[in-house]
Enzyme design. Structure first.
Site, PDB file in Angstrom:
ATOM      1  N   TYR A 145      30.132  25.511  42.119  1.00  0.00           N
ATOM      2  CA  TYR A 145      29.062  25.957  42.265  1.00  0.00           C
ATOM      3  C   TYR A 145      27.943  25.710  41.180  1.00  0.00           C
ATOM      4  O   TYR A 145      27.360  25.528  41.267  1.00  0.00           O
ATOM      5  CB  TYR A 145      29.217  27.383  42.691  1.00  0.00           C
ATOM      6  CG  TYR A 145      27.766  28.295  43.050  1.00  0.00           C
ATOM      7  CD1 TYR A 145      27.033  27.879  43.815  1.00  0.00           C
ATOM      8  CD2 TYR A 145      27.537  29.422  41.894  1.00  0.00           C
ATOM      9  CE1 TYR A 145      26.527  29.009  44.692  1.00  0.00           C
ATOM     10  CE2 TYR A 145      26.476  29.808  42.442  1.00  0.00           C
ATOM     11  CZ  TYR A 145      25.442  29.632  43.585  1.00  0.00           C
ATOM     12  OH  TYR A 145      24.818  30.515  43.907  1.00  0.00           O
ATOM     13  N   ASP A 146      28.940  26.096  39.901  1.00  0.00           N
ATOM     14  CA  ASP A 146      28.264  26.017  38.678  1.00  0.00           C
ATOM     15  C   ASP A 146      27.679  24.670  38.632  1.00  0.00           C
ATOM     16  O   ASP A 146      25.736  24.793  38.392  1.00  0.00           O
ATOM     17  CB  ASP A 146      29.047  26.764  38.276  1.00  0.00           C
ATOM     18  CG  ASP A 146      29.165  27.822  37.894  1.00  0.00           C
ATOM     19  OD1 ASP A 146      29.184  28.889  38.888  1.00  0.00           O
ATOM     20  OD2 ASP A 146      29.872  28.889  36.874  1.00  0.00           O
ATOM     21  N   LYS A 149      24.877  23.461  41.100  1.00  0.00           N
ATOM     22  CA  LYS A 149      23.500  23.968  40.870  1.00  0.00           C
ATOM     23  C   LYS A 149      22.898  23.580  39.705  1.00  0.00           C
ATOM     24  O   LYS A 149      21.576  23.212  39.333  1.00  0.00           O
ATOM     25  CB  LYS A 149      23.575  24.848  40.520  1.00  0.00           C
ATOM     26  CG  LYS A 149      24.225  25.942  42.174  1.00  0.00           C
ATOM     27  CD  LYS A 149      22.479  25.571  42.796  1.00  0.00           C
ATOM     28  CE  LYS A 149      23.356  26.946  44.738  1.00  0.00           C
ATOM     29  NZ  LYS A 149      21.965  27.109  45.470  1.00  0.00           N
ATOM     30  N   VAL A 187      29.943  41.557  45.569  1.00  0.00           N
ATOM     31  CA  VAL A 187      30.006  42.770  45.302  1.00  0.00           C
ATOM     32  C   VAL A 187      29.586  44.033  46.149  1.00  0.00           C
ATOM     33  O   VAL A 187      30.318  45.123  46.120  1.00  0.00           O
ATOM     34  CB  VAL A 187      30.188  43.106  43.616  1.00  0.00           C
ATOM     35  CG1 VAL A 187      28.907  43.153  42.672  1.00  0.00           C
ATOM     36  CG2 VAL A 187      31.094  44.449  43.283  1.00  0.00           C
ATOM     37  N   GLN A 209      32.753  44.669  32.939  1.00  0.00           N
ATOM     38  CA  GLN A 209      31.821  43.671  33.645  1.00  0.00           C
ATOM     39  C   GLN A 209      30.358  43.923  34.285  1.00  0.00           C
ATOM     40  O   GLN A 209      30.102  45.275  34.170  1.00  0.00           O
ATOM     41  CB  GLN A 209      32.649  42.565  33.772  1.00  0.00           C
ATOM     42  CG  GLN A 209      32.752  42.243  35.698  1.00  0.00           C
ATOM     43  CD  GLN A 209      33.924  43.235  36.139  1.00  0.00           C
ATOM     44  OE1 GLN A 209      34.519  43.982  35.282  1.00  0.00           O
ATOM     45  NE2 GLN A 209      34.398  42.948  36.688  1.00  0.00           N
ATOM     46  N   THR A 210      28.833  43.497  33.740  1.00  0.00           N
ATOM     47  CA  THR A 210      28.071  43.320  34.282  1.00  0.00           C
ATOM     48  C   THR A 210      27.380  42.521  34.657  1.00  0.00           C
ATOM     49  O   THR A 210      27.151  41.236  35.354  1.00  0.00           O
ATOM     50  CB  THR A 210      27.121  44.064  32.695  1.00  0.00           C
ATOM     51  OG1 THR A 210      26.626  42.595  32.073  1.00  0.00           O
ATOM     52  CG2 THR A 210      27.676  45.003  31.491  1.00  0.00           C
ATOM     53  N   ARG A 211      26.398  43.451  36.021  1.00  0.00           N
ATOM     54  CA  ARG A 211      25.648  42.185  36.123  1.00  0.00           C
ATOM     55  C   ARG A 211      23.746  43.167  36.604  1.00  0.00           C
ATOM     56  O   ARG A 211      23.982  44.869  36.278  1.00  0.00           O
ATOM     57  CB  ARG A 211      25.605  42.123  38.200  1.00  0.00           C
ATOM     58  CG  ARG A 211      27.503  41.440  38.033  1.00  0.00           C
ATOM     59  CD  ARG A 211      27.093  40.426  37.564  1.00  0.00           C
ATOM     60  NE  ARG A 211      27.998  39.532  37.843  1.00  0.00           N
ATOM     61  CZ  ARG A 211      29.169  38.653  37.010  1.00  0.00           C
ATOM     62  NH1 ARG A 211      28.929  39.413  35.707  1.00  0.00           N
ATOM     63  NH2 ARG A 211      30.363  38.280  37.539  1.00  0.00           N
ATOM     64  N   ASP A 272      35.359  34.208  35.635  1.00  0.00           N
ATOM     65  CA  ASP A 272      34.467  35.753  35.895  1.00  0.00           C
ATOM     66  C   ASP A 272      33.237  35.991  35.189  1.00  0.00           C
ATOM     67  O   ASP A 272      33.955  36.258  33.782  1.00  0.00           O
ATOM     68  CB  ASP A 272      35.205  37.356  36.276  1.00  0.00           C
ATOM     69  CG  ASP A 272      34.790  37.803  36.948  1.00  0.00           C
ATOM     70  OD1 ASP A 272      34.946  38.005  38.372  1.00  0.00           O
ATOM     71  OD2 ASP A 272      33.651  38.169  36.781  1.00  0.00           O
ATOM     72  N   ARG A 276      25.958  39.674  32.396  1.00  0.00           N
ATOM     73  CA  ARG A 276      24.615  39.447  33.183  1.00  0.00           C
ATOM     74  C   ARG A 276      23.155  39.940  33.171  1.00  0.00           C
ATOM     75  O   ARG A 276      23.637  40.975  33.617  1.00  0.00           O
ATOM     76  CB  ARG A 276      24.791  38.262  34.385  1.00  0.00           C
ATOM     77  CG  ARG A 276      23.554  37.255  34.908  1.00  0.00           C
ATOM     78  CD  ARG A 276      24.150  37.338  36.232  1.00  0.00           C
ATOM     79  NE  ARG A 276      25.026  36.481  35.873  1.00  0.00           N
ATOM     80  CZ  ARG A 276      25.999  35.820  37.150  1.00  0.00           C
ATOM     81  NH1 ARG A 276      26.208  36.524  38.373  1.00  0.00           N
ATOM     82  NH2 ARG A 276      27.178  34.962  37.033  1.00  0.00           N
TER      83      ARG A 276
END
Ligand code: NAD
Ligand code: UDP
Length: 331
Positions: A145-146, A149, A187, A209-211, A272, A276
């Site tokens: 994916y990464d 893109k 999530v 972990q953050t989003r 993961d 972010r």
């Protein structure tokens, strides 16, 4: 002015909202989608609209339509979906980009690429500005994916430099809202569906972990503003800078839904990203755009959508694809 617009991936989560919004502005829409993660249900209410046309089309194949603008959204976005057939995911990003860029070149049409915050990988710069080149594993399970893109962005800028194609590249940060698939694996939909069903809420890793979560309506406004802006190719970050740990998100969803779900911890998937958050200074400056819907309000709307979906007959409808995504069932 009324335009004819191609939206690839138009039957997906973001694509269906974009089709709707551009139809409201009285444009003509051609929605091209292979229905891998998109659903006809997402666009069922548009099917009889005189300005809407659906084409079942795989963007790895050339597409020949006459349009003024192209939005390229075709690509599975949730980690379980894009890892399901990793090779196909890369083909979709890379061959899809070549196909829409070739079309844009021939038609002299403006073309938009739905890129992603994933091009920053597991970022060492925080928050992430567009000038950051990223920290990406080339050979891990997220790489299809990464890197797909990233190559797509490269292709967009090469077609722009070499052939003068009029490009718009947006880096989308985690976006949520109605029409995500209930078994999507991302999530927000996972936690809401788990809470509504009274199942355990699955936190991967320690939940620290953050989003940063953007509500879909805000994002779509940003897309259209960007597409309507002259002399600005991007790349530009679009997202909501409000940053949350996954534990805080789980607690917020639980508090809103109530019920008897427990928070449980599961292994963290490989690569993961730990943190972010978008730096949206450029979007504010060049597009006059910033999100307006806080997480709490967006969650309320999304919870209401899933509650209705799970209660209704749509919950019992089969997936619109032949091969079942066996790996994707929720815990
Ligand atoms: P989605 O999975 O709901 O939508 C993707 C759509 O593309 C689906 O309708 C799917 O059927 C279609 N598609 C997949 N492969 C295709 C192919 N080969 N040919 C034609 N159609 C194909 O996901 P989404 O969240 O709506 O994401 C839309 C776009 O935005 C994707 O390109 C994704 O990478 C990008 N994006 C989304 C987010 C987000 O948080 N939602 C974040 C970053 C980037
Ligand atoms: N995540 C989680 N439980 C889930 C699904 C995801 O804790 O049921 C975590 C996941 O490990 C990641 C974050 O939530 O750290 C966001 O995951 P998502 O798949 O939504 O998006 P992405 O990792 O692509 O940002």
């Amino acid at each position: 002015m009324k335009k004819r617009i191609l939206i690839t991936g138009g039957a997906g989560f973001l694509g269906s909202h974009l089709c709707e919004r551009l139809l409201e502005q009285e444009n003509e829409i051609i929605c091209a989608d292979n229905l891998f993660t998109g659903r006809k249900q997402n666009i069922a209410h548009l099917m009889n609209h005189p300005n809407f046309e659906f084409m079942r089309h795989d963007i790895t194949q050339p597409i020949n339509v006459e349009v003024d603008q192209i939005y390229n959204l075709a690509c599975p976005a949730s980690p379980p979906h894009y890892q399901y057939n990793a090779i196909k995911t890369i083909k979709t990003s890379v061959m899809g980009a070549i196909n829409v860029l070739g079309l844009a070149r021939r038609l002299q049409a403006r073309v938009f690429q739905a890129s992603t915050s994933e091009i920053y990988g597991d970022p060492e710069v925080h928050p992430q500005p567009e000038s950051y080149w990223g920290h990406v594993n080339t050979i891990g399970p997220r790489s299809c994916y990464d890197e797909g893109k990233r190559v797509a962005e490269t292709l967009f800028f090469d077609y722009h430099r070499q052939n003068g194609v009029d490009i718009r590249v947006v880096r989308i940060f985690n976006t949520y809202g109605p029409r995500m698939l209930p078994d999507d694996g991302r999530v927000v939909s996972n936690f809401i569906v788990q809470a509504l069903k009274g199942n355990d809420i699955t936190i991967y890793g320690d939940g620290q972990q953050t989003r940063s979560f953007c509500y879909v309506d805000d994002l779509i406004s940003g897309f259209i503003k960007f597409m309507d802006t002259d002399d600005f190719t991007g790349p530009v970050n679009l997202g909501n800078p409000g940053e949350f740990t996954m534990l805080a998100l789980a607690e917020q969803v639980l508090a809103k839904v109530g019920g008897k779900s427990k928070i449980v911890f599961r292994p963290l998937p490989a690569d993961d990203p730990k943190q972010r958050q978008p730096d949206i200074s450029l979007a504010k400056k060049r597009l006059g755009w910033e999100p307006t819907i806080p997480l709490s309000d967006g969650l309320d709307r999304t919870i209401a959508y899933f509650a209705q979906l799970l209660a209704g007959p749509a919950a019992k409808q089969p997936r619109p694809m032949k091969a079942p995504l066996k790996k994707l069932t929720l815990n």
